[in-house]
Design an enzyme around this catalytic site. Structure first.
Site, short mmCIF file in Angstrom:
data_model
loop_
_atom_site.label_atom_id
_atom_site.label_comp_id
_atom_site.label_asym_id
_atom_site.label_seq_id
_atom_site.Cartn_x
_atom_site.Cartn_y
_atom_site.Cartn_z
N GLN A 6 0.81 -1.23 0.00
CA GLN A 6 0.00 0.00 0.00
C GLN A 6 0.85 1.28 0.00
O GLN A 6 0.61 2.19 -0.79
CB GLN A 6 -0.93 0.01 1.22
CG GLN A 6 -1.99 1.09 1.14
CD GLN A 6 -2.58 1.43 2.50
OE1 GLN A 6 -2.23 0.84 3.51
NE2 GLN A 6 -3.47 2.40 2.51
N ILE A 29 4.67 -7.68 -7.06
CA ILE A 29 4.25 -8.84 -7.85
C ILE A 29 3.91 -8.41 -9.28
O ILE A 29 3.96 -9.21 -10.20
CB ILE A 29 3.08 -9.57 -7.15
CG1 ILE A 29 2.88 -10.95 -7.76
CG2 ILE A 29 1.81 -8.72 -7.18
CD1 ILE A 29 2.06 -11.88 -6.88
N ASP A 46 7.09 -12.33 -6.22
CA ASP A 46 5.97 -12.78 -5.39
C ASP A 46 6.54 -13.11 -4.00
O ASP A 46 7.43 -13.96 -3.88
CB ASP A 46 5.36 -14.03 -6.05
CG ASP A 46 4.20 -14.60 -5.26
OD1 ASP A 46 4.00 -14.18 -4.11
OD2 ASP A 46 3.51 -15.48 -5.82
N TYR A 135 -7.48 -10.11 8.45
CA TYR A 135 -6.40 -9.11 8.43
C TYR A 135 -5.82 -8.94 9.84
O TYR A 135 -4.60 -9.01 10.03
CB TYR A 135 -7.00 -7.80 7.93
CG TYR A 135 -6.07 -6.62 7.83
CD1 TYR A 135 -4.91 -6.68 7.07
CD2 TYR A 135 -6.38 -5.41 8.46
CE1 TYR A 135 -4.08 -5.57 6.95
CE2 TYR A 135 -5.56 -4.30 8.34
CZ TYR A 135 -4.41 -4.39 7.59
OH TYR A 135 -3.60 -3.28 7.47
N LYS A 139 -2.12 -10.06 11.10
CA LYS A 139 -1.20 -9.00 11.52
C LYS A 139 -0.79 -9.17 12.98
O LYS A 139 0.36 -8.92 13.34
CB LYS A 139 -1.83 -7.62 11.29
CG LYS A 139 -1.84 -7.20 9.83
CD LYS A 139 -0.41 -6.96 9.34
CE LYS A 139 -0.37 -6.44 7.92
NZ LYS A 139 1.00 -6.10 7.48
N ILE A 165 -4.38 5.22 6.40
CA ILE A 165 -3.39 6.13 5.78
C ILE A 165 -4.08 6.90 4.66
O ILE A 165 -4.67 6.30 3.75
CB ILE A 165 -2.19 5.34 5.23
CG1 ILE A 165 -1.49 4.57 6.35
CG2 ILE A 165 -1.20 6.30 4.55
CD1 ILE A 165 -0.34 3.68 5.88
C1 AKB Z 1 -7.53 -0.95 6.48
O1 AKB Z 1 -8.50 -0.20 6.51
O2 AKB Z 1 -7.62 -2.18 6.32
C2 AKB Z 1 -6.16 -0.36 6.69
C3 AKB Z 1 -5.73 -0.40 8.11
C4 AKB Z 1 -6.38 0.44 9.12
O3 AKB Z 1 -4.82 -1.12 8.44
N1 AKB Z 1 -6.12 0.97 6.20
#
Ligand code: AKB
Length: 310
Positions: A6, A29, A46, A135, A139, A165
């Protein structure tokens, strides 16, 4: 050095301006059309191919790796298996290369590691982390894996938990916070924005130049001062869509807002904090963002206007 993802292209350009074009190796990639491949070295790659990562790191004698490939929160819910592979297996592959080659590494985490049971206001650095998204799961597991490599193998790995961001160069990429970018483009193009997030849903945000500053400053910080390796809370501002709209209205008086709520992204947003406490980053490596809502809005609108005119 290597980078993609990103914030990858904007980070690569900044790193090249500091360390020189030939000292920053970009990778992704897909082959980019931009100056990323024209003005410096680019490797199509990749992140799931660990042998190729090793080859690139050895060939270019890379001493600092920015490991940025990731599926963001909304996209990760569409293909959770891909998110698991890219966000976690890709990270593990790169950590192994960094361990063997003794390279330092940056890992971007996210406010997505927090969940509904996390304190929502002034969210501490160390607190309950029970994310509900793939996610967040990948993470947070990534943060633990990075801590493990630091403690077990003395790997110099550092990272931050990014909030949303906001950028005038990089278009939204499948995140929950994408509306905070779209709203500026729509304000200029149509004087109207239809929000998929409800008014009153506050989330932390940072402007891209500050996000990039964080990536660079934390890697240049004195390691002896860092209690945390993965990952430091950082934020610049806590905003809801109405607050952004009010600020835009100061520049575009007839701008207006309507709503068409997306239940998936709304429920992800509601599981994240309203605002996080980033004092550890401020104290340990002097994190201090340059932009607030007012200066960011001014800069966003003028840069987007310029871009759309050309
Ligand atoms: C998302 O919205 O998935 C990202 C984040 C807050 O990590 N921008």
């Amino acid at each position: 050095m290597g980078a993609s993802g990103q914030i990858g292209s904007e980070l690569v350009l900044k790193l090249r301006s500091i360390y020189g074009n030939s000292n920053v190796i970009a990778s992704d990639i897909k082959m980019p059309k931009s100056e990323l491949s024209e003005d410096g070295i680019f490797e199509k790659h990749d992140c799931l191919d660990g042998d190729k990562t090793m080859d690139i790191v050895r060939r270019h004698k890379i001493k600092l790796i920015y490991n940025l490939p990731a599926l963001l929160s909304f996209n990760a819910e569409k293909t959770p298996q891909d998110a698991f592979n890219i966000n976690l297996i890709g990270l593990r592959n790169t950590l192994e290369v960094a361990r063997i080659e003794k390279s330092a590494m940056f890992f971007p985490s996210t406010i997505g590691v927090f969940g509904a049971s996390t304190p929502k206001v002034n969210t501490p650095q160390e607190t309950i982390t029970r994310p509900k998204t793939m996610y967040g799961v990948t993470k947070f597991a990534g943060e633990l894996l990075c801590d493990y490599y630091h403690n077990r193998f003395n790997l110099d790995i550092r990272g931050v938990r990014f909030p949303g961001i906001i950028s005038n160069k990089t278009k939204p990429g499948g995140g929950t916070t994408d509306y905070a970018i779209d709203i500026f483009y729509e304000a200029i193009k149509n004087k109207h924005f239809k929000s998929y997030i409800k008014a009153g849903t506050f989330l932390d945000m940072v402007y891209m130049p500050d996000a990039i500053k964080a990536c660079i400053d934390i890697m240049e910080a004195n390691p002896d001062k860092l209690t945390y390796r993965n990952s430091f809370n950082i934020t610049s501002m806590s905003l809801d869509v109405e607050t952004i709209a009010k600020e835009i209205k100061k520049h575009i008086a007839d701008f207006n807002l309507s709503y068409d709520i997306d239940p998936v992204r709304q429920s992800i947003a509601e599981s994240w904090p309203d605002n996080i406490d980033d004092n550890a980053a401020r104290e340990q490596w002097a994190w201090s963002p340059d932009y607030d809502l007012e200066s960011m809005t001014k800069d966003m609108l003028s840069k987007i206007e310029l871009k759309l005119c050309h």
